[in-house]
Design a protein around this motif. Structure first.
Motif, PDB file in Angstrom:
ATOM      1  N   UNK A  34       0.819  -1.212   0.000  1.00 46.83           N
ATOM      2  CA  UNK A  34       0.000   0.000   0.000  1.00 46.83           C
ATOM      3  C   UNK A  34       0.851   1.260   0.000  1.00 46.83           C
ATOM      4  N   UNK A  35       2.030   1.206   0.612  1.00 49.37           N
ATOM      5  CA  UNK A  35       2.942   2.361   0.610  1.00 49.37           C
ATOM      6  C   UNK A  35       3.958   2.281  -0.520  1.00 49.37           C
ATOM      7  N   UNK A  36       3.898   1.223  -1.310  1.00 47.71           N
ATOM      8  CA  UNK A  36       4.818   0.951  -2.423  1.00 47.71           C
ATOM      9  C   UNK A  36       6.268   0.853  -1.970  1.00 47.71           C
ATOM     10  N   UNK A  37       6.467   0.467  -0.714  1.00 52.37           N
ATOM     11  CA  UNK A  37       7.842   0.232  -0.260  1.00 52.37           C
ATOM     12  C   UNK A  37       8.459  -0.914  -1.045  1.00 52.37           C
ATOM     13  N   UNK A  38       7.637  -1.871  -1.478  1.00 50.01           N
ATOM     14  CA  UNK A  38       8.165  -2.982  -2.273  1.00 50.01           C
ATOM     15  C   UNK A  38       8.708  -2.499  -3.615  1.00 50.01           C
ATOM     16  N   UNK A  39       8.082  -1.465  -4.196  1.00 55.78           N
ATOM     17  CA  UNK A  39       8.523  -0.927  -5.481  1.00 55.78           C
ATOM     18  C   UNK A  39       9.650   0.082  -5.335  1.00 55.78           C
ATOM     19  N   UNK A  40       9.739   0.734  -4.175  1.00 55.50           N
ATOM     20  CA  UNK A  40      10.699   1.821  -3.975  1.00 55.50           C
ATOM     21  C   UNK A  40      11.772   1.464  -2.953  1.00 55.50           C
ATOM     22  N   UNK A  41      11.976   0.170  -2.703  1.00 55.26           N
ATOM     23  CA  UNK A  41      12.818  -0.218  -1.572  1.00 55.26           C
ATOM     24  C   UNK A  41      14.235   0.344  -1.690  1.00 55.26           C
ATOM     25  N   UNK A  42      14.842   0.302  -2.881  1.00 55.92           N
ATOM     26  CA  UNK A  42      16.198   0.846  -3.017  1.00 55.92           C
ATOM     27  C   UNK A  42      16.196   2.348  -2.778  1.00 55.92           C
ATOM     28  N   UNK A  43      15.235   3.052  -3.350  1.00 57.85           N
ATOM     29  CA  UNK A  43      15.122   4.492  -3.126  1.00 57.85           C
ATOM     30  C   UNK A  43      14.911   4.797  -1.650  1.00 57.85           C
ATOM     31  N   UNK A  44      14.035   4.021  -0.995  1.00 57.93           N
ATOM     32  CA  UNK A  44      13.733   4.281   0.414  1.00 57.93           C
ATOM     33  C   UNK A  44      14.984   4.129   1.283  1.00 57.93           C
ATOM     34  N   UNK A  45      15.789   3.112   0.990  1.00 58.51           N
ATOM     35  CA  UNK A  45      17.012   2.933   1.778  1.00 58.51           C
ATOM     36  C   UNK A  45      18.071   3.975   1.429  1.00 58.51           C
ATOM     37  N   UNK A  46      18.111   4.407   0.171  1.00 60.13           N
ATOM     38  CA  UNK A  46      19.010   5.502  -0.181  1.00 60.13           C
ATOM     39  C   UNK A  46      18.625   6.785   0.553  1.00 60.13           C
ATOM     40  N   UNK A  47      17.320   7.013   0.710  1.00 58.26           N
ATOM     41  CA  UNK A  47      16.869   8.202   1.436  1.00 58.26           C
ATOM     42  C   UNK A  47      17.333   8.157   2.886  1.00 58.26           C
ATOM     43  N   UNK A  48      17.204   6.991   3.533  1.00 59.85           N
ATOM     44  CA  UNK A  48      17.668   6.893   4.912  1.00 59.85           C
ATOM     45  C   UNK A  48      19.166   7.150   4.999  1.00 59.85           C
ATOM     46  N   UNK A  49      19.910   6.576   4.069  1.00 65.89           N
ATOM     47  CA  UNK A  49      21.356   6.773   4.076  1.00 65.89           C
ATOM     48  C   UNK A  49      21.696   8.255   3.920  1.00 65.89           C
ATOM     49  N   UNK A  50      20.960   8.949   3.046  1.00 68.13           N
ATOM     50  CA  UNK A  50      21.222  10.377   2.834  1.00 68.13           C
ATOM     51  C   UNK A  50      20.950  11.191   4.090  1.00 68.13           C
ATOM     52  N   UNK A  51      20.105  10.668   4.972  1.00 67.85           N
ATOM     53  CA  UNK A  51      19.775  11.353   6.217  1.00 67.85           C
ATOM     54  C   UNK A  51      20.712  10.986   7.362  1.00 67.85           C
TER      55      UNK A  51
END
Length: 414
Positions: A34-51
């Motif tokens: 529902x949050x599309x974390x499955x589709x955006x998982x690499x982006x989501x982890x890159x965002x955390x790393x950037x923070x």
């Protein structure tokens, strides 16, 4: 705290909503989809790393990987790939309100099946990632027991306080068995047991409900942790080592006015009965003397930066009082929907904005600015080193910052 490094690579933690419950309509929900974390998982982890956030709570969906005792973990392979690429350490939620359709949580089979699944999950993820390894066997046992045992929101759809108690005992037994199974695979694996930290007060005009409200606050809130620790129902096999790390969730709706039926009523923001977070954390510390994190916390909409400021002020007060606090989980990393209405809560570090069939990640700039300010105050890294696991957070930095910011005298640290 001053005599040993922190448990986690960074003081700030985040995570992704990963519930897989059967909802009131008897349909399986999957919040990762529902949050599309499955589709955006690499982006989501890159965002955390950037923070500069190097730890994330992440889910393995038990009802989706366990097919009558045979396992298919391939669905989490993209997450494992993203974790390896970003060097982010997961805290794996192994049961986030959902369990396989063919199981009765009140049965002996539930405990045995959960232990076997936990062992299989550990055998799958541990060889694929660098340690240390962290697990949350069953997320929010107490809240799960309310949702499924009294309010009937999720399976097993029970609706009495007795059912709530029975479900909590069953979940605790399963969690203890799960911890033991994981440690058969990796004896050094750490456990983080997450539950809400709440206070319940009686209505001002109902002194007859004071005792019931106090029971909710001082007994019911702690029962699951007490069982995991071995303080209650020692026949289940709990111990301080099983409890391990306590994750106390803190939200604005965690301080409530007692209601006889259904969920209690959240106190308004300026209610004089609200207790400071530091005081609530101290209740947990004095009861268990185990390492702690704030397992989830977030404000809503435009109040996210102010919420983080308040939480950090209280967290530093707790550190300064000698409480063994090892991190704060800003949850969720990306927004999540209200389970009932489906509306976005606007409580993530990143909001989700629909563009066609895509959910675009849009930063909450004020929230991120406040996070970066605190990272600077705590001497935290803004860009992670090549191998962040080789440079864990030194909690003396946190203590020094707490004393500097609050201008309090030095204490004799344990």
């Amino acid at each position: 705290m001053a005599q040993r490094p922190g448990i986690f690579p960074t003081f700030f933690i985040s995570g992704f909503e990963c519930s897989t419950f059967l909802w009131k309509d008897k349909q399986r929900r999957n919040l990762v989809v529902e949050t599309q974390h499955d589709r955006h998982v690499q982006e989501d982890y890159n965002l955390l790393r950037s923070l500069g956030i190097d730890v994330a709570r992440e889910g393995i969906p038990w009802p989706l990987v366990d097919h009558q005792g045979s396992y298919d973990f391939s669905g989490i392979d993209p997450m494992l790939d993203a974790m390896r690429q970003t060097q982010i350490t997961p805290i794996w939620d192994l049961c986030h309100y959902g369990y396989p359709d063919d199981l009765d949580p009140f049965s002996e089979a539930f405990v045995d099946r959960f232990a076997r699944y936990c062992r299989a999950a550990a055998e799958y993820v541990i060889p694929r990632l660098l340690g240390p390894h962290f697990f949350t066997p069953i997320n929010e046992i107490t809240f799960f027991s309310f949702c499924g045992g009294e309010w009937g929101w999720v399976a097993p759809y029970q609706n009495t306080r007795d059912d709530r108690y029975r479900l909590r005992l069953a979940l605790c037994r399963a969690a203890i068995a799960g911890v033991k199974a994981i440690r058969e695979v990796e004896p050094q694996a750490r456990m983080v047991h997450i539950d809400p930290l709440v206070q319940v007060v009686a209505p001002r005009d109902r002194p007859d409900q004071i005792e019931a409200a106090q029971h909710e606050t001082y007994v019911d809130t702690f029962l699951a942790w007490d069982i995991l620790c071995g303080k209650e129902h020692p026949e289940f096999g709990g111990s301080p080592d099983i409890l391990d790390i306590v994750g106390a969730n803190h939200y604005s709706f965690g301080q409530m006015e007692y209601r006889e039926q259904g969920p209690h009523q959240a106190l308004p923001p300026n209610d004089d009965r609200i207790k400071p977070l530091c005081e609530l954390i101290n209740w947990v510390w004095e009861r268990y003397h185990r390492p702690m994190i704030i397992g989830e916390t977030s404000g809503l909409e435009a109040g996210r930066d102010e919420w983080l400021r308040d939480v950090m002020d209280e967290a530093l007060a707790a550190v300064n009082a000698g409480i063994d606090l090892h991190g704060i989980c800003l949850f969720p990393a990306v927004d999540m929907p209200d389970w009932h209405s489906g509306k976005w809560l606007n409580n993530g570090i990143y909001d989700l904005v629909k563009e066609g069939d895509n959910l675009k990640r849009v930063p909450c700039e004020a929230y991120i600015a406040e996070l970066r300010r605190w990272q600077q105050e705590l001497n935290r890294v803004m860009t992670l080193d090549a191998d962040p696991l080789s440079d864990p957070v030194d909690l003396q930095d946190v203590i020094d910052a707490a004393q500097r910011l609050q201008k309090v005298p030095d204490r004799n640290w344990h």
